[in-house]
Design a protein around this motif. Structure first.
Motif, PDB file in Angstrom:
ATOM      1  N   GLY A 428     -19.769  48.529 -63.021  1.00 50.87           N
ATOM      2  CA  GLY A 428     -20.110  48.944 -61.659  1.00 50.87           C
ATOM      3  C   GLY A 428     -20.168  47.796 -60.674  1.00 50.87           C
ATOM      4  O   GLY A 428     -20.569  47.966 -59.530  1.00 50.87           O
ATOM      5  N   GLY A 429     -19.763  46.626 -61.096  1.00 52.04           N
ATOM      6  CA  GLY A 429     -19.812  45.437 -60.242  1.00 52.04           C
ATOM      7  C   GLY A 429     -20.074  44.212 -61.100  1.00 52.04           C
ATOM      8  O   GLY A 429     -20.450  44.316 -62.271  1.00 52.04           O
ATOM      9  N   LYS A 430     -19.880  43.047 -60.506  1.00 56.02           N
ATOM     10  CA  LYS A 430     -20.113  41.824 -61.255  1.00 56.02           C
ATOM     11  C   LYS A 430     -21.605  41.531 -61.364  1.00 56.02           C
ATOM     12  O   LYS A 430     -22.436  42.257 -60.810  1.00 56.02           O
ATOM     13  CB  LYS A 430     -19.396  40.660 -60.580  1.00 56.02           C
ATOM     14  CG  LYS A 430     -19.850  40.362 -59.161  1.00 56.02           C
ATOM     15  CD  LYS A 430     -18.962  39.278 -58.551  1.00 56.02           C
ATOM     16  CE  LYS A 430     -19.360  39.015 -57.098  1.00 56.02           C
ATOM     17  NZ  LYS A 430     -18.478  37.997 -56.481  1.00 56.02           N
ATOM     18  N   TYR A 431     -21.934  40.471 -62.076  1.00 52.69           N
ATOM     19  CA  TYR A 431     -23.331  40.055 -62.235  1.00 52.69           C
ATOM     20  C   TYR A 431     -23.987  39.910 -60.867  1.00 52.69           C
ATOM     21  O   TYR A 431     -23.444  39.281 -59.966  1.00 52.69           O
ATOM     22  CB  TYR A 431     -23.371  38.718 -62.997  1.00 52.69           C
ATOM     23  CG  TYR A 431     -24.746  38.101 -63.089  1.00 52.69           C
ATOM     24  CD1 TYR A 431     -25.659  38.549 -64.031  1.00 52.69           C
ATOM     25  CD2 TYR A 431     -25.133  37.065 -62.239  1.00 52.69           C
ATOM     26  CE1 TYR A 431     -26.924  37.982 -64.137  1.00 52.69           C
ATOM     27  CE2 TYR A 431     -26.387  36.490 -62.334  1.00 52.69           C
ATOM     28  CZ  TYR A 431     -27.272  36.946 -63.279  1.00 52.69           C
ATOM     29  OH  TYR A 431     -28.522  36.381 -63.370  1.00 52.69           O
ATOM     30  N   GLY A 432     -25.148  40.532 -60.707  1.00 52.74           N
ATOM     31  CA  GLY A 432     -25.844  40.487 -59.422  1.00 52.74           C
ATOM     32  C   GLY A 432     -25.583  41.713 -58.568  1.00 52.74           C
ATOM     33  O   GLY A 432     -26.331  42.001 -57.633  1.00 52.74           O
ATOM     34  N   VAL A 433     -24.500  42.460 -58.901  1.00 51.49           N
ATOM     35  CA  VAL A 433     -24.168  43.683 -58.165  1.00 51.49           C
ATOM     36  C   VAL A 433     -24.237  44.898 -59.090  1.00 51.49           C
ATOM     37  O   VAL A 433     -24.926  45.872 -58.808  1.00 51.49           O
ATOM     38  CB  VAL A 433     -22.761  43.586 -57.530  1.00 51.49           C
ATOM     39  CG1 VAL A 433     -22.413  44.905 -56.815  1.00 51.49           C
ATOM     40  CG2 VAL A 433     -22.681  42.411 -56.575  1.00 51.49           C
ATOM     41  N   GLY A 434     -23.513  44.812 -60.194  1.00 57.40           N
ATOM     42  CA  GLY A 434     -23.525  45.905 -61.159  1.00 57.40           C
ATOM     43  C   GLY A 434     -24.708  45.787 -62.112  1.00 57.40           C
ATOM     44  O   GLY A 434     -25.664  45.052 -61.861  1.00 57.40           O
ATOM     45  N   ILE A 482     -13.351  53.806 -67.465  1.00 56.40           N
ATOM     46  CA  ILE A 482     -12.402  53.105 -66.591  1.00 56.40           C
ATOM     47  C   ILE A 482     -13.196  52.236 -65.628  1.00 56.40           C
ATOM     48  O   ILE A 482     -13.855  52.748 -64.720  1.00 56.40           O
ATOM     49  CB  ILE A 482     -11.530  54.095 -65.794  1.00 56.40           C
ATOM     50  CG1 ILE A 482     -10.933  55.156 -66.709  1.00 56.40           C
ATOM     51  CG2 ILE A 482     -10.452  53.339 -65.029  1.00 56.40           C
ATOM     52  CD1 ILE A 482      -9.980  54.621 -67.752  1.00 56.40           C
ATOM     53  N   PRO A 483     -13.170  50.905 -65.795  1.00 59.13           N
ATOM     54  CA  PRO A 483     -14.062  50.054 -64.990  1.00 59.13           C
ATOM     55  C   PRO A 483     -13.882  50.200 -63.484  1.00 59.13           C
ATOM     56  O   PRO A 483     -14.863  50.168 -62.745  1.00 59.13           O
ATOM     57  CB  PRO A 483     -13.717  48.637 -65.474  1.00 59.13           C
ATOM     58  CG  PRO A 483     -12.444  48.748 -66.223  1.00 59.13           C
ATOM     59  CD  PRO A 483     -12.367  50.132 -66.755  1.00 59.13           C
ATOM     60  N   ARG A 484     -12.652  50.401 -63.025  1.00 57.86           N
ATOM     61  CA  ARG A 484     -12.424  50.504 -61.583  1.00 57.86           C
ATOM     62  C   ARG A 484     -13.170  51.707 -60.995  1.00 57.86           C
ATOM     63  O   ARG A 484     -13.622  51.674 -59.846  1.00 57.86           O
ATOM     64  CB  ARG A 484     -10.931  50.619 -61.284  1.00 57.86           C
ATOM     65  CG  ARG A 484     -10.575  50.411 -59.807  1.00 57.86           C
ATOM     66  CD  ARG A 484      -9.066  50.364 -59.616  1.00 57.86           C
ATOM     67  NE  ARG A 484      -8.708  49.936 -58.288  1.00 57.86           N
ATOM     68  CZ  ARG A 484      -8.544  50.759 -57.253  1.00 57.86           C
ATOM     69  NH1 ARG A 484      -8.725  52.067 -57.429  1.00 57.86           N
ATOM     70  NH2 ARG A 484      -8.201  50.292 -56.072  1.00 57.86           N
ATOM     71  N   GLU A 488     -18.028  50.802 -56.496  1.00 53.84           N
ATOM     72  CA  GLU A 488     -17.976  51.435 -55.174  1.00 53.84           C
ATOM     73  C   GLU A 488     -16.901  50.772 -54.316  1.00 53.84           C
ATOM     74  O   GLU A 488     -16.170  51.439 -53.606  1.00 53.84           O
ATOM     75  CB  GLU A 488     -19.340  51.324 -54.472  1.00 53.84           C
ATOM     76  CG  GLU A 488     -20.408  52.226 -55.065  1.00 53.84           C
ATOM     77  CD  GLU A 488     -21.677  52.201 -54.246  1.00 53.84           C
ATOM     78  OE1 GLU A 488     -21.617  51.796 -53.054  1.00 53.84           O
ATOM     79  OE2 GLU A 488     -22.731  52.579 -54.785  1.00 53.84           O
ATOM     80  N   ASP A 489     -16.813  49.448 -54.406  1.00 52.32           N
ATOM     81  CA  ASP A 489     -15.836  48.694 -53.611  1.00 52.32           C
ATOM     82  C   ASP A 489     -14.597  48.446 -54.465  1.00 52.32           C
ATOM     83  O   ASP A 489     -14.544  47.507 -55.256  1.00 52.32           O
ATOM     84  CB  ASP A 489     -16.466  47.367 -53.165  1.00 52.32           C
ATOM     85  CG  ASP A 489     -15.600  46.631 -52.155  1.00 52.32           C
ATOM     86  OD1 ASP A 489     -14.373  46.865 -52.135  1.00 52.32           O
ATOM     87  OD2 ASP A 489     -16.147  45.791 -51.409  1.00 52.32           O
TER      88      ASP A 489
END
Length: 528
Positions: A428-434, A482-484, A488-489
């Motif tokens: 859902g996002g990289k470290y700090g976001v997901g 599916i990671p994409r 959200e972005d």
């Protein structure tokens, strides 16, 4: 008599030597010497000061006529002169001779007796001796009578080197001499150095006997189906291999011989950060009398561990004998693997939670060994950092990585093993976001792979990495696969995924002695 012979003789004849003490006697010594405390779990707890993880910059291999032509010298395997090693050996032994007590034990590395290495460990601290006792294979009374060490570990944490005088990088040092068959450790109290130094030794010796040494955990199902879990510290090897429905062979280090898979160790060294009985019951329940808690915060009054407290480090650990896990293979051996799992904790959050690999993709990702170093596993690491560690264990590989990769490829072919790449990192996002991948979903994916449910399922090809992603897995929401879809972005996902693909390509350029098919098995995306 040489310096080495004299040093070993002096250690073995110390009047203050506490040799092969039982666990209760070692626990008594730890408490009496105020090296650690007894906790409410029955385990002892010790702290390691500023060294709360491995110190790779302080590790050296002695360059001599045995190691010179075989070792892959460079950033990982740094050379040190034999004279420097011998000088420090003499100093450390002289230091230990002046201590009130020194602790020693006999043990083995390697459960398969055909490839077993008898070792002797000398420790300044009783708690580190208990650590070693639980991590290595413990001899029976009969085996102890005929035990003849072929490698010696000497650990003196309170002895600090002077880099200007002793030729080390800092006050701490981990020196391995394959010629003299000695590991010399000083200046660091982190007990993991003892365990990992012998793993490095086995990674040097076993391939020369046609045995693939591996940084992986292993378990076996009721039908004898063996699974391997490769991955660096913090990726989930210990957690995912401790499965109530499968017998544990071992949690970290194995050999794959013509006979099958065998555990190199006799215990487990599990991470404790955020440990709970609900999420990891096998590990939680293994922490009892005889175990050693390392840098875990303990309540002063109740003596209960607080596994969520990171006051000392995020790299909190426990060492316990493998017998503390209820469902284990006895002895720690089994047949040839049917399933191989590559684990990565992807901090960029762009790799699929599970994907099926072709033989060529398996070789590519094994050599790449991509993951994110997690906080605490090495000094100075405070948040995840993307890294490529060949064979998912480059810090412990004295030989060229391609040596191990070729052996793995041959064994995959011969035994028709299925290989999967599993991301236990972010979604859902990289470290700090997901957020970190849900362990419940990861377990469901892994179990599906082990049961063969993913061998022929319909897949979707990832456009950037070329990985085959199963479209559906029981007990896992489809959108998670599916990671994409979890970002959200979407533009941010595309950017970060392409950025990671480029890093894969750049890293793989260092491997020259591989086929073009393996090179092409990397990410599909290539910058213009």
């Amino acid at each position: 008599m040489s310096i080495v012979q004299k040093s070993i003789r002096n250690l073995s004849e110390l009047p203050n030597l506490q040799d092969n003490l039982s666990t209760p006697k070692l626990v008594e010594k730890i408490v009496m010497r105020k090296e650690g405390i007894l906790t409410a779990t029955g385990a002892v707890q010790a702290t390691t000061g500023k060294y709360t993880g491995r110190s790779p910059k302080d590790k050296f291999i002695v360059k001599d006529d045995v190691s010179d032509s075989l070792v892959e010298w460079g950033k990982v395997n740094k050379p040190i002169e034999e004279d420097v090693f011998l000088n420090l050996l003499e100093k450390v032994v002289n230091y230990l001779e002046k201590q009130d007590e020194v602790f020693a034990l006999n043990g083995f590395a390697g459960a398969d007796k055909s490839y077993q290495l008898p070792i002797k460990v000398y420790n300044e601290y009783a708690w580190q001796n208990l650590f070693a006792k639980q991590l290595f294979i413990r001899p029976t009374k009969e085996e102890l009578k005929s035990h003849k060490p072929e490698f010696t570990v000497i650990s003196a944490p309170s002895f600090k080197a002077d880099p200007k005088v002793d030729g080390t990088h800092s006050e701490a040092f981990v020196l391995i001499s394959f010629k003299h068959r000695i590991v010399l450790i000083g200046g660091t109290e982190y007990a993991g150095e003892i365990k990992k130094s012998i793993f490095s030794v086995m990674n040097f010796l076993l391939p020369q006997k046609d045995v693939l040494s591996m940084h992986c955990s292993a378990n076996v199902g009721k039908d004898g189906d063996v699974a391997l879990f490769f991955g660096l510290s913090g990726t989930g090897k210990t957690t995912l291999s401790a499965d109530k429905d499968r017998q544990l062979i071992g949690d970290d280090e194995h050999g794959w011989s013509p006979n099958g898979v065998f555990n190199i160790e006799g215990g487990c060294y599990a991470k404790c950060i955020n440990l709970s009985e609900e999420k990891e019951p096998e590990i939680y329940q293994a922490i009892r009398y005889g175990s050693v808690l390392e840098n875990v915060v303990i309540d002063e009054d109740t003596r209960e561990p607080d596994y969520d407290d990171t006051t000392f480090t995020e790299n909190t650990r426990v060492a316990y004998p493998i017998e503390h896990i209820e469902n284990i293979a006895v002895p720690s051996m089994a047949g040839h693997p049917k399933t191989i799992i590559f684990l990565t904790a992807d901090a960029s959050g762009v790799l699929p939670p599970i994907s099926r690999l072709t033989k060529e993709q398996a070789m590519y990702h094994f050599l790449s060994g991509y993951t994110s170093k997690l906080a605490g596993t090495e000094r100075g690491i405070t948040e995840p950092q993307a890294t490529f560690s060949a064979c998912f264990g480059e810090p412990f590989l004295p030989l060229p990585p391609v040596t191990y990769a070729k052996m793995l490829g041959e064994k995959i072919d011969k035994h028709k093993a299925k290989v999967f790449l599993v991301n236990t990192g972010w979604t859902g996002g990289k470290y700090g976001v997901g957020k970190r991948m849900n362990l419940k979903y990861t377990r469901a994916m892994v179990r599906a792979a082990l049961k063969g449910e993913l061998n022929d399922v319909e897949t979707v090809k990832d456009e950037i990495f070329g990985l085959e992603i199963p479209k559906t897995i029981n007990n896992v929401p489809d959108e998670v696969l599916i990671p994409r879809h979890t970002w959200e972005d979407k533009e941010a996902y595309d950017h970060d995924a392409k950025e990671l693909a480029v890093k894969f390509h750049e890293n793989f350029q260092k491997f020259q002695d591989v086929s073009e098919d393996i090179v092409k098995a990397g990410p599909l995306y290539r910058p213009n």
